[in-house]
Design a protein around this motif. Structure first.
Motif, short mmCIF file in Angstrom:
data_model
loop_
_atom_site.label_atom_id
_atom_site.label_comp_id
_atom_site.label_asym_id
_atom_site.label_seq_id
_atom_site.Cartn_x
_atom_site.Cartn_y
_atom_site.Cartn_z
N ILE A 83 -0.06 -10.61 4.03
CA ILE A 83 -0.92 -11.62 4.63
C ILE A 83 -2.26 -11.40 4.05
CG2 ILE A 83 -1.90 -12.68 6.87
CD1 ILE A 83 0.80 -11.73 8.18
N GLY A 84 -2.77 -10.00 4.27
CA GLY A 84 -3.94 -9.49 3.75
C GLY A 84 -4.24 -9.70 2.31
N GLY A 85 -3.01 -9.64 1.60
CA GLY A 85 -3.34 -9.88 0.14
C GLY A 85 -4.07 -8.92 -0.67
N SER A 86 -4.21 -7.75 0.01
CA SER A 86 -5.22 -6.58 -0.72
C SER A 86 -4.46 -5.36 -0.91
CB SER A 86 -6.33 -6.43 0.25
OG SER A 86 -5.94 -5.97 1.56
N SER A 87 -4.76 -4.55 -1.66
CA SER A 87 -4.23 -3.29 -1.88
C SER A 87 -4.12 -2.42 -0.94
CB SER A 87 -5.03 -2.45 -2.94
OG SER A 87 -4.70 -1.21 -3.46
N LEU A 88 -3.23 -1.38 -0.63
CA LEU A 88 -3.11 -0.29 0.33
C LEU A 88 -4.12 0.59 0.14
CD1 LEU A 88 0.72 0.30 0.15
CD2 LEU A 88 -0.43 -1.07 2.02
N GLU A 106 -8.73 11.74 8.71
CA GLU A 106 -10.16 11.53 8.19
C GLU A 106 -9.63 10.90 6.58
OE1 GLU A 106 -13.97 11.06 7.79
OE2 GLU A 106 -13.00 11.67 9.47
N PHE A 107 -8.65 11.42 6.19
CA PHE A 107 -8.36 11.10 4.86
C PHE A 107 -7.56 9.71 4.80
CE2 PHE A 107 -4.67 10.89 1.88
CZ PHE A 107 -5.42 11.27 0.41
N PHE A 108 -6.87 9.56 5.85
CA PHE A 108 -5.92 8.28 5.63
C PHE A 108 -7.10 7.02 5.93
CE2 PHE A 108 -2.09 10.46 6.70
CZ PHE A 108 -1.33 10.08 5.34
N GLN A 109 -8.07 7.40 6.77
CA GLN A 109 -9.08 6.39 7.40
C GLN A 109 -9.97 5.86 5.97
OE1 GLN A 109 -9.26 4.58 10.06
NE2 GLN A 109 -11.23 3.43 9.57
N ARG A 110 -10.26 6.95 5.38
CA ARG A 110 -11.28 6.80 4.08
C ARG A 110 -10.54 6.07 3.13
NH1 ARG A 110 -15.71 10.42 3.57
NH2 ARG A 110 -16.44 11.05 5.50
N THR A 111 -9.14 6.63 2.72
CA THR A 111 -8.43 5.98 1.45
C THR A 111 -7.48 4.69 1.82
OG1 THR A 111 -6.74 7.56 2.17
CG2 THR A 111 -8.29 8.44 0.79
N THR A 112 -7.32 4.49 3.01
CA THR A 112 -6.46 3.12 3.07
C THR A 112 -7.08 2.19 3.86
OG1 THR A 112 -5.30 4.31 4.88
CG2 THR A 112 -4.23 4.76 2.68
N ASN A 113 -7.98 2.70 4.82
CA ASN A 113 -8.47 1.43 5.94
C ASN A 113 -10.02 1.30 6.00
OD1 ASN A 113 -7.18 -0.18 8.03
ND2 ASN A 113 -7.94 1.32 9.53
N VAL A 149 -11.12 -3.01 3.47
CA VAL A 149 -9.88 -3.73 3.35
C VAL A 149 -9.94 -5.25 4.20
CG1 VAL A 149 -8.62 -1.59 2.75
CG2 VAL A 149 -8.93 -2.22 4.91
N LYS A 150 -8.86 -5.78 3.75
CA LYS A 150 -8.68 -7.26 4.39
C LYS A 150 -7.61 -7.23 5.43
CE LYS A 150 -10.20 -9.73 0.25
NZ LYS A 150 -9.76 -10.80 -0.75
N SER A 151 -7.21 -6.15 5.93
CA SER A 151 -6.37 -6.14 7.12
C SER A 151 -6.26 -4.56 7.66
CB SER A 151 -4.60 -6.45 6.81
OG SER A 151 -4.18 -5.52 5.94
N HIS A 152 -5.95 -4.55 8.94
CA HIS A 152 -5.91 -3.30 9.47
C HIS A 152 -4.59 -2.33 9.43
CE1 HIS A 152 -7.22 -0.15 12.66
NE2 HIS A 152 -6.05 -0.39 12.89
N LEU A 153 -4.61 -1.23 8.63
CA LEU A 153 -3.61 -0.44 8.64
C LEU A 153 -4.05 0.88 9.64
CD1 LEU A 153 -0.62 0.42 7.36
CD2 LEU A 153 -2.19 1.49 5.49
N ASP A 154 -3.11 1.07 10.76
CA ASP A 154 -3.69 1.79 11.63
C ASP A 154 -3.51 3.28 11.32
OD1 ASP A 154 -4.85 1.79 14.33
OD2 ASP A 154 -2.78 2.87 14.64
#
Length: 275
Positions: free
Chosen positions: A139-144, A242-249, A252-257
């Protein structure tokens, strides 16, 4: 698994989308605390099983639905796709609510089957992660991976923020470890952290998201019966977060919790090897 529960999960996904993912999650925390009080006094877990973590406000339903609905609304330029704080009521978009309902059903069914397989992992967190990834890709159509621009890097400001985060995670995990060992409730700290997010909607300019730390510390406290191990895993959780928030969220165009990613990862280690 019945048609009634599936219909209820659709309703939970729609309602979670209507009021927004973060607000729905706050209700989860409120009802979890109420459920804990009832459980400790009467032994009845109905509020916990059917309402707080069931098809009404279970994160695998209400929050998952809201994440997908926001991404869909973002795709239609109704709102930012990564915005899980704003109620989708503002969009007046029926399609987004339907998407939220569908993902609520998928989340409920997925968590049901995962929880019956005996995996050593927090299946609700795992469901939130899996469907967050599906939402991002479909749906977001963007990279992880977070998309930074120019001279921006994921490490910017890390040296300043890291010591601060370690200290608050350490202190919080110690008190959570104590409370969990005393009550036997692994997620009591998690519920308090969830309710505390209500302050994000006040005039407070910044407020910590801490439920990944309190949940991981809670699991460790139960597994090891030790506030020291609760503190250790709580600090590990904040570092991973901190690592995941900065590198995956970020950007971006959708929320990866991020908290769900941390809880799923750390619970896999704790519940598989130490429980």
């Amino acid at each position: 698994m019945t048609i009634i529960l599936i219909l209820a999960a659709f309703g939970g996904g729609v309602f979670g989308s209507l009021i927004g993912g973060t607000i729905a999650f706050i209700f989860t925390g409120i009802l979890a605390l109420l459920g804990f009080a009832i459980l400790l006094t009467t032994g009845d877990s109905m509020i916990l099983d059917k309402i707080a973590f069931g098809p009404f406000f279970g994160p695998q339903v209400a929050f998952v639905g809201a994440v997908a609905a926001a991404a869909y609304a973002g795709r239609k330029n109704k709102m930012a796709g990564s915005d899980v704080m704003s109620p989708l009521f503002v969009t007046k978009d029926a399609g987004s609510l339907v998407v939220g309902g569908i993902f609520g059903v998928v989340g409920y069914v997925m968590n049901y089957f995962l929880s019956t397989k005996g995996f050593g992992i927090d299946t609700i967190a795992l469901t939130v992660v899996i469907l967050g990834i599906v939402t991002r890709l479909l749906i977001g159509g963007s990279s992880l991976i977070s998309q930074y621009e120019g001279n921006e890097k994921w490490t910017n400001g890390l040296k300043t923020e890291l010591p601060f985060n370690v200290i608050w995670a350490l202190g919080l995990s110690l008190i959570v470890g104590f409370a969990v060992i005393e009550t036997g409730l692994a997620n009591i700290g998690w519920a308090i952290s969830a309710v505390s997010l209500i302050f994000l909607f006040t005039t407070v300019k910044a407020f910590p998201v801490s439920h990944h730390v309190t949940m991981v510390a809670g699991y460790a406290a139960i597994a090891f019966n030790s506030i020291y191990m609760a503190a250790l895993f709580g600090v590990i959780a904040v570092l991973l977060g901190e690592f995941f928030q900065r590198t995956t969220n970020t950007k971006v165009k959708s929320h990866l919790d991020m908290p769900a990613v941390v809880i799923a990862s750390c619970s896999l280690v704790i519940l598989t090897f130490f429980q």
